[in-house]
Design an enzyme around this catalytic site. Structure first.
Site, PDB file in Angstrom:
ATOM      1  CG  ASN A 278      14.191  12.498  18.302  1.00 58.54           C
ATOM      2  OD1 ASN A 278      13.299  12.055  19.024  1.00 58.54           O
ATOM      3  ND2 ASN A 278      14.151  12.396  16.982  1.00 58.54           N
TER       4      ASN A 278
ATOM      5  CG  HIS B 202      16.200  18.920  14.610  1.00 64.03           C
ATOM      6  ND1 HIS B 202      17.501  18.767  15.039  1.00 64.03           N
ATOM      7  CD2 HIS B 202      15.717  17.664  14.433  1.00 64.03           C
ATOM      8  CE1 HIS B 202      17.797  17.482  15.105  1.00 64.03           C
ATOM      9  NE2 HIS B 202      16.723  16.790  14.750  1.00 64.03           N
TER      10      HIS B 202
ATOM     11  CG  HIS C 280      11.387  15.668  14.249  1.00 66.27           C
ATOM     12  ND1 HIS C 280      11.870  15.076  13.104  1.00 66.27           N
ATOM     13  CD2 HIS C 280      12.414  15.633  15.139  1.00 66.27           C
ATOM     14  CE1 HIS C 280      13.128  14.687  13.294  1.00 66.27           C
ATOM     15  NE2 HIS C 280      13.474  15.017  14.527  1.00 66.27           N
TER      16      HIS C 280
ATOM     17  N   GLY D 165      17.702   9.414  19.768  1.00 63.91           N
ATOM     18  CA  GLY D 165      17.765   9.347  18.308  1.00 63.91           C
ATOM     19  C   GLY D 165      18.224  10.617  17.637  1.00 63.91           C
ATOM     20  CD  GLN D 166      20.276  16.302  19.132  1.00 63.36           C
ATOM     21  OE1 GLN D 166      20.150  16.139  20.346  1.00 63.36           O
ATOM     22  NE2 GLN D 166      20.581  17.477  18.612  1.00 63.36           N
ATOM     23  CB  SER D 167      20.850  11.719  13.521  1.00 63.31           C
ATOM     24  OG  SER D 167      19.807  12.349  12.817  1.00 63.31           O
TER      25      SER D 167
ATOM     26  CG  ASP E 151      12.962  15.059   8.128  1.00 59.11           C
ATOM     27  OD1 ASP E 151      13.253  15.273   9.316  1.00 59.11           O
ATOM     28  OD2 ASP E 151      13.522  14.166   7.441  1.00 59.11           O
TER      29      ASP E 151
HETATM   30  P1  DGP Z   1      16.953  13.679  14.499  1.00 67.35           P
HETATM   31  O1  DGP Z   1      17.135  12.224  14.292  1.00 67.35           O
HETATM   32  O2  DGP Z   1      15.903  14.002  15.540  1.00 67.35           O
HETATM   33  O3  DGP Z   1      18.246  14.395  14.756  1.00 67.35           O
HETATM   34  O4  DGP Z   1      16.365  14.233  13.136  1.00 67.35           O
HETATM   35  C1  DGP Z   1      17.155  14.664  12.090  1.00 67.35           C
HETATM   36  C2  DGP Z   1      16.252  14.799  10.907  1.00 67.35           C
HETATM   37  O5  DGP Z   1      16.874  15.656   9.978  1.00 67.35           O
HETATM   38  C3  DGP Z   1      15.945  13.508  10.173  1.00 67.35           C
HETATM   39  O6  DGP Z   1      14.542  13.278  10.196  1.00 67.35           O
HETATM   40  C4  DGP Z   1      16.432  13.717   8.751  1.00 67.35           C
HETATM   41  C5  DGP Z   1      16.602  15.220   8.669  1.00 67.35           C
HETATM   42  N1  DGP Z   1      17.701  15.674   7.864  1.00 67.35           N
HETATM   43  C6  DGP Z   1      19.009  15.310   7.992  1.00 67.35           C
HETATM   44  N2  DGP Z   1      19.760  15.978   7.105  1.00 67.35           N
HETATM   45  C7  DGP Z   1      18.916  16.780   6.412  1.00 67.35           C
HETATM   46  C8  DGP Z   1      19.107  17.718   5.359  1.00 67.35           C
HETATM   47  O7  DGP Z   1      20.216  17.961   4.866  1.00 67.35           O
HETATM   48  N3  DGP Z   1      17.999  18.355   4.897  1.00 67.35           N
HETATM   49  C9  DGP Z   1      16.757  18.138   5.431  1.00 67.35           C
HETATM   50  N4  DGP Z   1      15.732  18.814   4.892  1.00 67.35           N
HETATM   51  N5  DGP Z   1      16.545  17.261   6.419  1.00 67.35           N
HETATM   52  C10 DGP Z   1      17.613  16.592   6.900  1.00 67.35           C
END
Ligand code: DGP
Length: 114
Positions: free
Chosen positions: A87, A100, A102, A93-95, A29
C-alpha cells in the site's frame, strides 16, 4: 529512524522476527487479515514504495520478493496461493510510514481488493 515502529522491530528492539538477513526483516502482522499475514520490510528506512530509486534499491526490491516466496513455502501457503501487497500513500491505505510488503495467504482471496 528513531521513532519508526518498523525500524524498531527490524532492529529487534521490540517484537519478534520470523526472518532476517542483512537487508530485510519479516514479522507477523499485529492485525492479521488472513491466517498467514507477514510483513517484510527493508532494514534501511524507506518511507514508501514511491521513494525507492533504481540504482540504490532495485536489488533490494527483487530480494524482498524472493524472501516472500521463501516465507510462503515455509508457512505452507505457496501451492494453494498467496498475495503480496504494497500500500503506497494514503488512498491505498498506507498507515505505517516504513515500506512494507504484506504477504497474505491461508484463505481464498477475492478480487478486486477493497
Ligand atoms: P499498511 O496499512 O499497508 O500501512 O499496513 C500496516 C500494517 O502494519 C497493518 O496491517 C498493521 C501492521 N502493524 C502496525 N503496527 C504494528 C506493530 O507495531 N507491529 C506489527 N507486528 N504490525 C503492526
Amino acid at each position: 529512524m528513531s521513532d519508526c515502529i518498523f525500524c524498531k522491530i527490524a532492529q529487534k528492539e521490540i517484537g519478534t522476527l520470523i526472518y532476517e538477513d542483512e537487508l530485510v526483516a519479516a514479522f507477523d502482522d499485529a492485525n492479521p487479515q488472513a491466517p498467514v499475514h507477514v510483513l517484510i520490510v527493508p532494514k534501511k528506512h524507506i518511507e514508501k514504495l514511491l521513494d525507492v530509486t533504481q540504482d540504490e534499491d532495485k536489488f533490494l526490491l527483487g530480494h524482498i520478493l524472493v524472501i516472500a516466496n521463501t516465507i510462503a513455502r515455509e508457512r505452507s501457503i505457496a501451492e494453494a496461493g498467496y498475495r503480496v501487497v504494497v500500500n503506497c500513500n494514503r488512498e491505498a491505505g498506507q498507515s505505517v510510514w516504513h515500506l512494507h510488503f504484506h504477504l497474505l495467504g491461508g484463505r481464498k482471496m477475492s478480487w478486486p481488493p477493497g
